[in-house]
Design a protein around this motif. Structure first.
Motif, PDB file in Angstrom:
ATOM      1  N   SER A   5       0.826  -1.214   0.000  1.00 19.93           N
ATOM      2  CA  SER A   5       0.000   0.000   0.000  1.00 19.93           C
ATOM      3  C   SER A   5       0.858   1.260   0.000  1.00 19.93           C
ATOM      4  CB  SER A   5      -0.946   0.004   1.206  1.00 19.93           C
ATOM      5  OG  SER A   5      -0.221  -0.020   2.422  1.00 19.93           O
ATOM      6  N   THR A   6       1.891   1.309   0.844  1.00 22.24           N
ATOM      7  CA  THR A   6       2.724   2.516   0.910  1.00 22.24           C
ATOM      8  C   THR A   6       3.596   2.677  -0.328  1.00 22.24           C
ATOM      9  OG1 THR A   6       4.323   1.257   2.236  1.00 22.24           O
ATOM     10  CG2 THR A   6       2.745   2.634   3.423  1.00 22.24           C
ATOM     11  N   SER A   7       4.040   1.582  -0.917  1.00 23.06           N
ATOM     12  CA  SER A   7       4.804   1.675  -2.167  1.00 23.06           C
ATOM     13  C   SER A   7       3.910   2.169  -3.300  1.00 23.06           C
ATOM     14  CB  SER A   7       5.396   0.313  -2.535  1.00 23.06           C
ATOM     15  OG  SER A   7       6.320  -0.111  -1.560  1.00 23.06           O
ATOM     16  N   TRP A   9       1.503   4.267  -3.017  1.00 24.88           N
ATOM     17  CA  TRP A   9       1.356   5.722  -2.902  1.00 24.88           C
ATOM     18  C   TRP A   9       2.435   6.438  -3.706  1.00 24.88           C
ATOM     19  CZ3 TRP A   9       0.651   5.738   3.150  1.00 24.88           C
ATOM     20  CH2 TRP A   9      -0.595   5.191   3.450  1.00 24.88           C
ATOM     21  N   SER A 224      -5.381   0.740  -1.450  1.00 28.93           N
ATOM     22  CA  SER A 224      -4.261   0.972  -0.536  1.00 28.93           C
ATOM     23  C   SER A 224      -4.738   1.489   0.811  1.00 28.93           C
ATOM     24  CB  SER A 224      -3.275   1.957  -1.157  1.00 28.93           C
ATOM     25  OG  SER A 224      -2.667   1.402  -2.293  1.00 28.93           O
ATOM     26  N   TYR A 228      -3.905  -0.451   4.172  1.00 27.89           N
ATOM     27  CA  TYR A 228      -3.081   0.233   5.169  1.00 27.89           C
ATOM     28  C   TYR A 228      -3.755   0.207   6.545  1.00 27.89           C
ATOM     29  CZ  TYR A 228      -0.283   3.815   7.472  1.00 27.89           C
ATOM     30  OH  TYR A 228       0.521   4.483   8.356  1.00 27.89           O
ATOM     31  N   SER A 241       3.373   3.140  10.638  1.00 24.54           N
ATOM     32  CA  SER A 241       3.805   4.437  10.103  1.00 24.54           C
ATOM     33  C   SER A 241       5.209   4.362   9.509  1.00 24.54           C
ATOM     34  CB  SER A 241       3.760   5.503  11.194  1.00 24.54           C
ATOM     35  OG  SER A 241       4.735   5.245  12.193  1.00 24.54           O
ATOM     36  N   ILE A 244       5.596   4.051   5.730  1.00 24.34           N
ATOM     37  CA  ILE A 244       5.401   5.217   4.868  1.00 24.34           C
ATOM     38  C   ILE A 244       6.723   5.633   4.221  1.00 24.34           C
ATOM     39  CG2 ILE A 244       4.690   7.651   4.863  1.00 24.34           C
ATOM     40  CD1 ILE A 244       2.714   7.006   7.064  1.00 24.34           C
ATOM     41  N   MET A 247       7.243   5.046   0.538  1.00 28.96           N
ATOM     42  CA  MET A 247       6.583   5.867  -0.478  1.00 28.96           C
ATOM     43  C   MET A 247       7.570   6.656  -1.342  1.00 28.96           C
ATOM     44  SD  MET A 247       5.624   9.264  -1.134  1.00 28.96           S
ATOM     45  CE  MET A 247       5.488  10.100   0.442  1.00 28.96           C
TER      46      MET A 247
END
Length: 298
Positions: A5-7, A9, A224, A228, A241, A244, A247
């Motif tokens: 999910s963070t990748s 973003w 995502s 997340y 966190s 993140i 990202m």
């Protein structure tokens, strides 16, 4: 789930570059959240049947969330995606978590520790290196570029959105807060998108542009988001966190691969400061202390 999910973003920066080749930033922001709202509203009604009824004050809070985090932030985000190098914008925006901690202390009276301050200093140092391309003296002589102020404005807007979101989360779930923020933000963006976009532009946009917009709507915004927050439920917000930090890394890699953007030494040096600062400033409990306590309990 958290890594994916963070990748993902980070891919929004590259997708935003493709989308802004055919549409202006306001229109791209509107289309992204228009399609996301179509998915999020039914999801909220299906998954949150027992949600609290919002008061007039709550509706005002949702409107502020839509203004800061959806409308204004995304206009600035897509403007930066169109005119600024992705490595520069993504790494600068990565300094957000420590600014959120600072604003939470100022407005929500949350405790600010020495570790938070150290993280803030490191992250801001990295942001300065990135935004000046490592030549701080030259930037001081000639001044910053207009797009640098857009990036700074984006960071401040997202930090305000996050602090307001903490207030809303005291009563509502993350899905409810995000859904109503997206709905209000989409409504705010609509008249501006209508003014700056013609039907000719919509008809002439190729499949690549629509794929980029749908990717940002469905994968980056909806899928995502759900993944997340499911990850937060499993391992907690503090550990989640830290993901993140992936990202800006994914944004830089994708920009180098798909857009042939150069990767400067200032980006690498700034990234080291930013990621170290964010990790120090947001990680609330050292890993070795967790292991020590676990061993003691055993």
């Amino acid at each position: 789930m958290l890594a994916f999910s963070t990748s993902t973003w980070g891919s929004a920066f590259v997708a935003g570059r493709f989308a802004t080749e055919s549409f202006d930033p306001v229109t791209v922001a509107f289309l992204r959240f228009f399609f996301a709202a179509i998915i999020l509203v039914p999801l909220m009604y299906i998954l949150e049947k027992d949600r609290p009824r919002p008061s007039l004050k709550d509706w005002g809070l949702f409107a502020l969330l839509g203004l800061t985090g959806i409308a204004i932030y995304n206009i600035a985000f897509f403007t930066a995606a169109k005119y600024a190098p992705i490595a520069k914008s993504s790494l600068f925006i990565a300094s957000n978590p420590v600014l959120i901690i600072l604003l939470s202390g100022l407005f929500l009276k949350e405790t600010i520790t020495g570790r938070n301050i150290a993280g803030l200093v490191l992250a801001l140092t990295g942001a300065v290196i990135i935004i000046t391309n490592g030549d701080i003296l030259a930037a001081a002589r000639h001044g910053l570029e207009p797009i640098d102020f857009v990036l700074l404005f984006a960071v401040v807007c997202w930090a305000l959105y996050s602090v307001l979101g903490k207030v809303a989360l005291r009563k509502f779930s993350s899905l409810v807060c995000t859904t109503w923020a997206v709905v209000f933000g989409t409504v705010m963006l609509f008249p501006f998108a209508l003014l700056e976009t013609s039907w000719t532009q919509v008809a002439e946009a190729d499949w690549g542009v629509w794929t980029a917009i749908l990717h940002m709507s469905i994968i980056v915004t909806v899928v995502s988001f759900l993944m997340y927050y499911q990850g937060i439920k499993i391992i907690g917000a503090a550990k989640a966190s830290l993901f993140i930090n992936l990202m800006p890394v994914s944004a830089v890699i994708l920009a180098v691969v798909f857009l042939d953007e150069p990767l400067l030494w200032a980006h690498l040096a700034g990234a080291l400061f930013v990621l170290t600062g964010v990790t120090i400033g947001t990680y609330t409990r050292p890993l070795w202390l967790n292991r020590k306590n676990k061993a003691a309990r055993s």
